[in-house]
Design an enzyme around this catalytic site. Sequence first.
Site, PDB file in Angstrom:
ATOM      1  CB  ALA A 126       4.644  -9.705   2.508  1.00 32.61           C
ATOM      2  CE  LYS A 127      -1.654 -10.108   0.865  1.00 32.63           C
ATOM      3  NZ  LYS A 127      -0.814 -10.123  -0.252  1.00 32.63           N
ATOM      4  N   PRO A 128      -0.020 -11.836   6.811  1.00 33.54           N
ATOM      5  CG  PRO A 128      -1.999 -10.706   7.729  1.00 33.54           C
ATOM      6  CD  PRO A 128      -1.272 -10.794   6.319  1.00 33.54           C
TER       7      PRO A 128
END
Length: 375
Positions: free
Chosen positions: A190-192
Amino acid sequence: MEFRDLKTQYQKYKQEIDSAIQKVVNDANFIGGNEVKELEEQLADYVGVKHCISCANGTEAMTLIMMSWGIKEGDAVFIPDFTFFSTGEIVSFKGATPVFVDVDRETFNIDTIQLEEAIIKTIEEGKLTPKVIIPVDLFGLPANYPEIERIAKKYNLLVLEDGAQGFGGNINGKRACSFGDAATTSFFPAKPLGCYGDGGAIFTNDDKLAELLKSLKVHGKGENKYDNVRIGVNSRLDTIQAAVLKVKLKAFINHEVEDVNRVYNLYNVRLNGIVETPSIPEGYYSSFAQYTIKLKNNDQRDGLQAKLKEEGIPSMVYYVKPMHKQDAFAYLEFNDQDFETTNNLCDIVLSLPMHPYLSEEDVDKVCDAIKEFMF
């Protein structure tokens, strides 16, 4: 509607991702394949540093830095009170003491005035030795590194940038993960920039630190993995994750960071005067790991979240509990009044759907639901 739409991203790049994974399977080089080295080179080039050392996850990345810097019992490490647990956990894991610092209400990042006050207080008390500052680039926005680095130099402290959420942001063109003495990021999905499992990386311009990290992450190896010259850990990014990240990095650079900023502007225009929207200081650029609004109080926040859920709109609260109130840190002594901003933020923040593939129609749906609730 997805909070962070990895499904649409995959469909857009399905052919490249599937091909990259299949190549790793065909080559059967699952650990330490060429893709890992290639990814590290591409990441270092993007960030603008000499070295990128990949590892198993973002938490391990910070732990490896603590190990390489010899952080130990009796040392003080200064971290923001409003962040994810791992930033404090890795300090205690090495036997050192986390010193929590309140944050700036506008940026959510560590308050530099209170940071210096905490350092001075720690020095005057004489119980701990100040060693490291770990600023967090919360929600995609880099912390105030010009001021943090000035403070660190003044008190002879090391700076570790926790860029788990900040990868892709910048300050006047200088990219996140290039600040301080070392920086880390996370490739949690879910990180950039996320992979399809766990993954992390460390960035530094320090040649000796880079060599030490390469040893520590593979059981303290020397010339080879059977020549062990120090106690280390097993913390490697596997080849399949590196292959996925190589594809995603191209998309990230080509359009994704720009697209999340487009969504940020769409939200801001529609929510102006309705709720308190994110504030980006002049010269700063966020990669928007989250788009986080502020409400008036806890009841209003929880009521809005319930309304969004009724409309099929996902939302999240980051974070419901400050670091200094976590049970794991109950052995530490703190004055709750020193964390007025963080305590308040935990009651009023709400993160809305945010990703490069969010349509203007979806933004309208979210904002219409908010307006309906507020009025």
